[in-house]
Scaffold this active site. Sequence first.
Site, PDB file in Angstrom:
ATOM      1  N   HIS A 238       0.797  -1.237   0.000  1.00 37.28           N
ATOM      2  CA  HIS A 238       0.000   0.000   0.000  1.00 37.28           C
ATOM      3  C   HIS A 238       0.825   1.281   0.000  1.00 37.28           C
ATOM      4  O   HIS A 238       0.273   2.372  -0.043  1.00 37.28           O
ATOM      5  CB  HIS A 238      -0.991   0.031   1.176  1.00 37.28           C
ATOM      6  CG  HIS A 238      -0.320   0.243   2.515  1.00 37.28           C
ATOM      7  ND1 HIS A 238       0.214  -0.781   3.245  1.00 37.28           N
ATOM      8  CD2 HIS A 238      -0.103   1.361   3.240  1.00 37.28           C
ATOM      9  CE1 HIS A 238       0.734  -0.316   4.361  1.00 37.28           C
ATOM     10  NE2 HIS A 238       0.560   0.993   4.390  1.00 37.28           N
TER      11      HIS A 238
HETATM   12  C1  UD1 Z   1      -2.664   5.413   5.385  1.00 42.98           C
HETATM   13  C2  UD1 Z   1      -1.483   6.040   6.093  1.00 42.98           C
HETATM   14  C3  UD1 Z   1      -0.326   5.072   6.141  1.00 42.98           C
HETATM   15  C4  UD1 Z   1      -0.749   3.729   6.719  1.00 42.98           C
HETATM   16  C5  UD1 Z   1      -1.973   3.210   5.984  1.00 42.98           C
HETATM   17  C6  UD1 Z   1      -2.475   1.975   6.655  1.00 42.98           C
HETATM   18  C7  UD1 Z   1      -1.113   8.465   5.875  1.00 42.98           C
HETATM   19  C8  UD1 Z   1      -0.407   9.512   5.135  1.00 42.98           C
HETATM   20  N1  UD1 Z   1      -1.005   7.225   5.378  1.00 42.98           N
HETATM   21  O1  UD1 Z   1      -2.287   5.182   4.025  1.00 42.98           O
HETATM   22  O2  UD1 Z   1       0.702   5.590   6.958  1.00 42.98           O
HETATM   23  O3  UD1 Z   1       0.306   2.822   6.599  1.00 42.98           O
HETATM   24  O4  UD1 Z   1      -3.001   4.199   6.018  1.00 42.98           O
HETATM   25  O5  UD1 Z   1      -3.340   1.257   5.856  1.00 42.98           O
HETATM   26  O6  UD1 Z   1      -1.750   8.738   6.865  1.00 42.98           O
HETATM   27  N2  UD1 Z   1      -9.598   4.315   0.786  1.00 42.98           N
HETATM   28  C9  UD1 Z   1     -10.788   3.671   0.648  1.00 42.98           C
HETATM   29  N3  UD1 Z   1     -11.426   3.269   1.783  1.00 42.98           N
HETATM   30  C10 UD1 Z   1     -10.950   3.490   3.025  1.00 42.98           C
HETATM   31  C11 UD1 Z   1      -9.736   4.178   3.147  1.00 42.98           C
HETATM   32  C12 UD1 Z   1      -9.064   4.576   2.026  1.00 42.98           C
HETATM   33  O7  UD1 Z   1     -11.269   3.445  -0.455  1.00 42.98           O
HETATM   34  O8  UD1 Z   1     -11.590   3.092   4.012  1.00 42.98           O
HETATM   35  C13 UD1 Z   1      -8.860   4.719  -0.436  1.00 42.98           C
HETATM   36  C14 UD1 Z   1      -9.138   6.166  -0.845  1.00 42.98           C
HETATM   37  O9  UD1 Z   1      -9.226   6.225  -2.219  1.00 42.98           O
HETATM   38  C15 UD1 Z   1      -7.890   6.897  -0.405  1.00 42.98           C
HETATM   39  C16 UD1 Z   1      -6.807   5.828  -0.497  1.00 42.98           C
HETATM   40  O10 UD1 Z   1      -7.466   4.611  -0.193  1.00 42.98           O
HETATM   41  O11 UD1 Z   1      -7.619   8.013  -1.192  1.00 42.98           O
HETATM   42  C17 UD1 Z   1      -5.668   6.052   0.440  1.00 42.98           C
HETATM   43  O12 UD1 Z   1      -6.129   6.236   1.779  1.00 42.98           O
HETATM   44  P1  UD1 Z   1      -5.289   7.139   2.823  1.00 42.98           P
HETATM   45  O13 UD1 Z   1      -5.843   6.979   4.170  1.00 42.98           O
HETATM   46  O14 UD1 Z   1      -5.124   8.526   2.296  1.00 42.98           O
HETATM   47  O15 UD1 Z   1      -3.844   6.529   2.749  1.00 42.98           O
HETATM   48  P2  UD1 Z   1      -3.388   5.031   2.922  1.00 42.98           P
HETATM   49  O16 UD1 Z   1      -2.678   4.624   1.686  1.00 42.98           O
HETATM   50  O17 UD1 Z   1      -4.522   4.198   3.388  1.00 42.98           O
HETATM   51  N1  UDP Z   2      -4.167  -5.990   8.405  1.00 41.53           N
HETATM   52  C1  UDP Z   2      -5.402  -6.616   8.442  1.00 41.53           C
HETATM   53  N2  UDP Z   2      -5.999  -6.930   7.241  1.00 41.53           N
HETATM   54  C2  UDP Z   2      -5.420  -6.652   6.040  1.00 41.53           C
HETATM   55  C3  UDP Z   2      -4.150  -6.022   6.030  1.00 41.53           C
HETATM   56  C4  UDP Z   2      -3.550  -5.688   7.229  1.00 41.53           C
HETATM   57  O1  UDP Z   2      -5.944  -6.892   9.509  1.00 41.53           O
HETATM   58  O2  UDP Z   2      -6.028  -6.967   5.010  1.00 41.53           O
HETATM   59  C5  UDP Z   2      -3.529  -5.627   9.690  1.00 41.53           C
HETATM   60  C6  UDP Z   2      -2.174  -6.267   9.901  1.00 41.53           C
HETATM   61  O3  UDP Z   2      -2.300  -7.533  10.511  1.00 41.53           O
HETATM   62  C7  UDP Z   2      -1.488  -5.258  10.805  1.00 41.53           C
HETATM   63  C8  UDP Z   2      -2.050  -3.938  10.350  1.00 41.53           C
HETATM   64  O4  UDP Z   2      -3.270  -4.242   9.673  1.00 41.53           O
HETATM   65  O5  UDP Z   2      -1.857  -5.468  12.164  1.00 41.53           O
HETATM   66  C9  UDP Z   2      -1.103  -3.255   9.418  1.00 41.53           C
HETATM   67  O6  UDP Z   2      -1.747  -2.186   8.798  1.00 41.53           O
HETATM   68  P1  UDP Z   2      -1.290  -1.577   7.402  1.00 41.53           P
HETATM   69  O7  UDP Z   2      -0.468  -2.546   6.661  1.00 41.53           O
HETATM   70  O8  UDP Z   2      -2.514  -1.055   6.758  1.00 41.53           O
HETATM   71  O9  UDP Z   2      -0.438  -0.311   7.840  1.00 41.53           O
HETATM   72  P2  UDP Z   2       1.056  -0.108   8.342  1.00 41.53           P
HETATM   73  O10 UDP Z   2       1.348  -1.082   9.409  1.00 41.53           O
HETATM   74  O11 UDP Z   2       1.949  -0.247   7.154  1.00 41.53           O
HETATM   75  O12 UDP Z   2       1.075   1.305   8.817  1.00 41.53           O
END
Ligand code: UD1
Ligand code: UDP
Length: 394
Positions: A238
């Site tokens: 991601h």
């Molecule tokens: C965010 C965090 C990242 C974390 C990740 C965990 C920031 C800058 N990034 O990244 O540090 O590792 O979450 O997963 O805070 N979207 C959906 N549904 C949702 C949420 C998001 O469709 O419920 C889509 C939207 O199009 C959005 C994109 O995912 O624009 C990215 O979501 P966003 O929260 O901005 O960043 P992440 O890549 O999820």
């Molecule tokens: N996770 C989950 N389902 C998924 C992907 C991740 O439950 O489909 C959990 C994973 O076990 C871990 C956390 O989400 O506990 C990690 O989150 P993510 O990878 O979104 O963010 P990051 O740790 O990189 O900030």
Amino acid sequence: MPSAHYNMTSPTLKIVTIVGARPQFIKAAPVSKLLRTTRHTEILVHTGQHYDDGMSDIFFREMEIPEPDINLGVGSGTHGRQTGEMLVGIEKVLLEETPDCVLVYGDTNSTLAGALAAAKLQIPVAHVEAGLRSYNREMPEEHNRVVADHCSDILFCPTKTAVKNLRKEGFTNIANEGKFIESLDSLPPTPYHVPLVVNVGDTMYDAVIQFSEIAQKRSTILDTMKIQHGEYYLATLHRPYNVDKPETLREILSAFLELDKPVIFPVHPRTQQKIAALDAAFRKKLQKSSVTQIDPVGYLDMLMLEKNARAILTDSGGMQKEAYFFGVPCLTLRPETEWVETMKSGWNVVVGSSKVSIIEKTNSKRTPSSKRISFGDGKAAGKIISILNHISKR
Ligand code: UD1
Ligand code: UDP
């Protein structure tokens, strides 16, 4: 560094907790649960950064996290708009609630907004998972970590490396010389005029300990997907630098296509959108391959997928650690990691995003050392609450 301005004098603490993104629900679960069963008051604020059921609500249900008291419903957007709207919403809550302390977790935009809003109002900030650094400013999280740490009054570190990183940035009030804190006796004796750094261990380790057995009993994912222990790779992706550029995303997915075992790939919504934008021929090839794309899974299913995988390929921070906790080899699809402990004994290898490197390192027979470094004692949540409480009495 900020001068400490906290004066937590109330006998029971009133804490505002800020969460918003998937990993924060998992990090906060052990602490929020314990706060409610002790005499403290917690106001749980969900910024709404993640909002799909599979990215948010499922974690509250499965991990029995209390319902958020407030959901700011900020949703997705550019960094500025998203963080700005969170700041406005969180500030309003803090002005109304006047808590003793604000608890923030990890390194997302929700973390940054929570820490900044509180610091501006001179409300003490406690940062859980403080001190992590990738030293890669291409990552939005790196900016969030640095700012959140320097707005914080209490920095709860999960590892010795995290403490070391903070020491380099000028933090001096370090409990127990940065070693894991066993008891409150090792807190510095003087009143805290400067931010306090404490190594309490990792609340994600607490969560794995608390939920592994429950996952074993309740998750049916291995049967549903007809997969067996050691017979598949688990992959997640991601990070914007991996998925936002089509050529990099294609390179990584091409490696998945050539691995010697099937790949189970729960796909983050950001990545789903980016895969949907790849050319049709490539998508068709992916569809027909042994790479099984599924929607993001809940925590219990994820623990089972992780525990039984032959290896985990990921750019997730949390999953690198969980792989390590379970003793499953991890290939980190990044140029570096902030979880350097996981690399020391060979359990985690940084492989970047090149197809050749991913395939080569996945296939190479590694023999990680059986010894794994501790991420605490599984009781980080209790330590965090005891320390906040202890400080409030000073
Ligand atoms: C965010 C965090 C990242 C974390 C990740 C965990 C920031 C800058 N990034 O990244 O540090 O590792 O979450 O997963 O805070 N979207 C959906 N549904 C949702 C949420 C998001 O469709 O419920 C889509 C939207 O199009 C959005 C994109 O995912 O624009 C990215 O979501 P966003 O929260 O901005 O960043 P992440 O890549 O999820
Ligand atoms: N996770 C989950 N389902 C998924 C992907 C991740 O439950 O489909 C959990 C994973 O076990 C871990 C956390 O989400 O506990 C990690 O989150 P993510 O990878 O979104 O963010 P990051 O740790 O990189 O900030």
